[in-house]
Write a protein that holds these residues in place. Sequence first.
Motif, short mmCIF file in Angstrom:
data_model
loop_
_atom_site.label_atom_id
_atom_site.label_comp_id
_atom_site.label_asym_id
_atom_site.label_seq_id
_atom_site.Cartn_x
_atom_site.Cartn_y
_atom_site.Cartn_z
N SER A 39 0.83 -1.21 0.00
CA SER A 39 0.00 0.00 0.00
C SER A 39 0.86 1.26 0.00
CB SER A 39 -0.93 0.01 1.22
OG SER A 39 -1.87 -1.04 1.14
N ALA A 40 1.96 1.23 0.75
CA ALA A 40 2.86 2.39 0.79
C ALA A 40 3.49 2.64 -0.58
CB ALA A 40 3.94 2.18 1.85
N THR A 43 0.90 4.08 -2.88
CA THR A 43 0.60 5.47 -2.54
C THR A 43 1.69 6.40 -3.05
OG1 THR A 43 -0.65 4.82 -0.59
CG2 THR A 43 0.17 7.07 -0.64
N THR A 143 3.64 3.08 9.20
CA THR A 143 2.41 3.07 8.41
C THR A 143 1.16 2.96 9.30
OG1 THR A 143 2.58 0.68 8.16
CG2 THR A 143 3.55 2.04 6.42
N SER A 178 -1.21 5.47 4.13
CA SER A 178 -1.64 5.28 2.75
C SER A 178 -3.09 5.72 2.57
CB SER A 178 -1.48 3.80 2.35
OG SER A 178 -0.13 3.42 2.37
N LYS A 181 -3.03 9.43 2.73
CA LYS A 181 -1.95 9.99 1.92
C LYS A 181 -1.12 11.01 2.72
CE LYS A 181 -3.76 9.12 -2.71
NZ LYS A 181 -4.39 7.88 -2.28
#
Length: 203
Positions: A39-40, A43, A143, A178, A181
């Motif tokens: 996900s990171a 993003t 995260t 993520s 954002k």
Amino acid sequence: MALFRQAKFFTTVNHLRDLPLHGGKEVAFVGRSNAGKSSAINTLADHTRLAYVSKTPGRTQHINFFELGNNRFLVDLPGYGYAKVPPDIQAHWEQLLGRYLQTREYLCGLVVIMDSRHPLTPRDLGMLDWFAPTGKPVHVLLTKSDKLSRQESTLTLRRVKSELAAHYPNCTVQLFSSLKKQGVDEADAVIGEWLGVGAVTGA
């Protein structure tokens, strides 16, 4: 950052002998399974499906290379520490990870993904210990910070900063989400500096 939006799949390897000899620079991403690594990456690249996101941790089983242009690469490494992965596969991953991290000459920095609710696990510390002898920089993304209150996230960041400063002086750390954002610009700046982006692309 425009650099990461240009990311496109380059190759995947499962053995050190197959690593590409491109002569450029790489930044690798690694983290405990289910810490939000894919996900990171998605993003940062502003791409929903660049790196595979699964509800089943441990799906990234190879070293995946994404080309950023100008002979620069983002490298997605297998997640570590997921108990349901068969022992022989886990052993292979750890050997592959260890050898890559300690010997890859093109690698200019490592981004370590940690769940902000459970940072600095024994596996995370083991990864930092593995990489420390290289002397190369590490940037930690804490995260899922949106799942913490403002006070909790502030305290967590302070605690992790203190721990890293005491034992891993080459490490920097930030909060990242993520979903919201949050922290994208800060991560972009750190990674872009490693890759020498400003001088080459102006991004």
